[in-house]
Scaffold this motif. Structure first.
Motif, PDB file in Angstrom:
ATOM      1  N   TRP A  10       0.778  -1.234  -0.119  1.00  0.00           N
ATOM      2  CA  TRP A  10      -0.111   0.273  -0.085  1.00  0.00           C
ATOM      3  C   TRP A  10       0.936   1.275   0.081  1.00  0.00           C
ATOM      4  O   TRP A  10       1.928   1.394   0.565  1.00  0.00           O
ATOM      5  CB  TRP A  10      -0.929   0.040   1.122  1.00  0.00           C
ATOM      6  N   TYR A  11       0.228   2.374  -0.452  1.00  0.00           N
ATOM      7  CA  TYR A  11       0.965   3.523  -0.554  1.00  0.00           C
ATOM      8  C   TYR A  11      -0.197   4.776  -0.461  1.00  0.00           C
ATOM      9  O   TYR A  11      -1.247   4.429  -0.999  1.00  0.00           O
ATOM     10  CB  TYR A  11       2.150   3.781  -1.552  1.00  0.00           C
ATOM     11  N   PHE A  12       0.132   5.861  -0.081  1.00  0.00           N
ATOM     12  CA  PHE A  12      -0.878   6.993  -0.029  1.00  0.00           C
ATOM     13  C   PHE A  12      -0.023   8.327  -0.473  1.00  0.00           C
ATOM     14  O   PHE A  12       0.928   8.544  -0.267  1.00  0.00           O
ATOM     15  CB  PHE A  12      -1.284   7.184   1.117  1.00  0.00           C
ATOM     16  N   ILE A  44       6.933   4.778   7.844  1.00  0.00           N
ATOM     17  CA  ILE A  44       6.849   4.994   6.563  1.00  0.00           C
ATOM     18  C   ILE A  44       7.901   5.996   5.872  1.00  0.00           C
ATOM     19  O   ILE A  44       8.582   6.469   6.580  1.00  0.00           O
ATOM     20  CB  ILE A  44       5.364   5.886   6.124  1.00  0.00           C
ATOM     21  N   GLN A  53       5.023   5.335   1.636  1.00  0.00           N
ATOM     22  CA  GLN A  53       4.952   3.950   1.728  1.00  0.00           C
ATOM     23  C   GLN A  53       5.417   3.214   2.753  1.00  0.00           C
ATOM     24  O   GLN A  53       6.411   3.862   3.581  1.00  0.00           O
ATOM     25  CB  GLN A  53       5.455   3.127   0.297  1.00  0.00           C
ATOM     26  N   PRO A  54       4.974   2.137   3.429  1.00  0.00           N
ATOM     27  CA  PRO A  54       5.643   1.737   4.544  1.00  0.00           C
ATOM     28  C   PRO A  54       7.135   1.193   4.460  1.00  0.00           C
ATOM     29  O   PRO A  54       7.552   0.975   3.179  1.00  0.00           O
ATOM     30  CB  PRO A  54       4.810   0.172   4.783  1.00  0.00           C
ATOM     31  N   MET A  63      -0.724   1.207   8.111  1.00  0.00           N
ATOM     32  CA  MET A  63      -1.447   2.531   7.356  1.00  0.00           C
ATOM     33  C   MET A  63      -2.754   2.973   8.489  1.00  0.00           C
ATOM     34  O   MET A  63      -2.796   4.150   8.407  1.00  0.00           O
ATOM     35  CB  MET A  63      -2.274   1.784   6.134  1.00  0.00           C
ATOM     36  N   THR A  66      -0.755   5.201  10.725  1.00  0.00           N
ATOM     37  CA  THR A  66      -0.291   6.493  10.329  1.00  0.00           C
ATOM     38  C   THR A  66      -1.626   7.433  10.044  1.00  0.00           C
ATOM     39  O   THR A  66      -1.585   8.627  10.389  1.00  0.00           O
ATOM     40  CB  THR A  66       0.109   6.292   8.799  1.00  0.00           C
ATOM     41  N   TYR A  85      -5.229   6.424  -1.452  1.00  0.00           N
ATOM     42  CA  TYR A  85      -4.458   5.278  -0.995  1.00  0.00           C
ATOM     43  C   TYR A  85      -4.624   4.069  -1.990  1.00  0.00           C
ATOM     44  O   TYR A  85      -5.648   3.981  -2.585  1.00  0.00           O
ATOM     45  CB  TYR A  85      -4.815   4.848   0.595  1.00  0.00           C
ATOM     46  N   GLU A  87      -3.649  -0.010  -2.585  1.00  0.00           N
ATOM     47  CA  GLU A  87      -3.353  -1.442  -1.756  1.00  0.00           C
ATOM     48  C   GLU A  87      -3.209  -2.646  -3.037  1.00  0.00           C
ATOM     49  O   GLU A  87      -3.956  -2.508  -3.794  1.00  0.00           O
ATOM     50  CB  GLU A  87      -4.617  -1.771  -0.864  1.00  0.00           C
TER      51      GLU A  87
END
Length: 114
Positions: A10-12, A44, A53-54, A63, A66, A85, A87
């Protein structure tokens, strides 16, 4: 240091509302830098100016932790426009819109993502 994006995780990406930032006497870049200062604690890493991202050793709950930590910050919640976000490489979801659908109060948002 900026790291390459790993689309399997995952990232945001955070977008601050420039008009809100002006009204609240913030520069959006300063707010991104605030997040960067908290990155180690939040587990992150910054991928580009507005995307995180983690870290490789982060837990699954990173996530949620955060987002909970960020929405608890007045400088964040009062200036954010959207948080997209992703996934596992999906097309992305706007966390702020998702949370607004569930509840109309910021306090309830915090409870939902803890």
């Amino acid at each position: 240091m900026m790291h390459p994006l790993n689309p399997r995780k995952w990232y945001f990406t955070i977008y601050f509302d420039e008009e809100k930032c002006k009204r609240n006497h913030y520069d959006p870049q300063t707010l991104y830098d605030y997040i960067e200062k908290c990155a180690d604690v939040l587990e992150i890493e910054r991928v580009d100016n507005a995307t995180w991202q983690p870290i490789p050793s982060a837990h699954v709950q990173t996530m949620c932790s955060t987002m909970s930590a960020l929405v608890d910050q007045e400088w964040f919640i009062n200036n954010v426009e959207k948080v997209i976000y992703h996934e596992g490489g999906d097309q992305g979801h706007n966390l702020i819109d998702d949370l607004k659908k569930i509840s109309s109060t910021p306090t309830a948002w915090k409870l939902l993502i803890i």
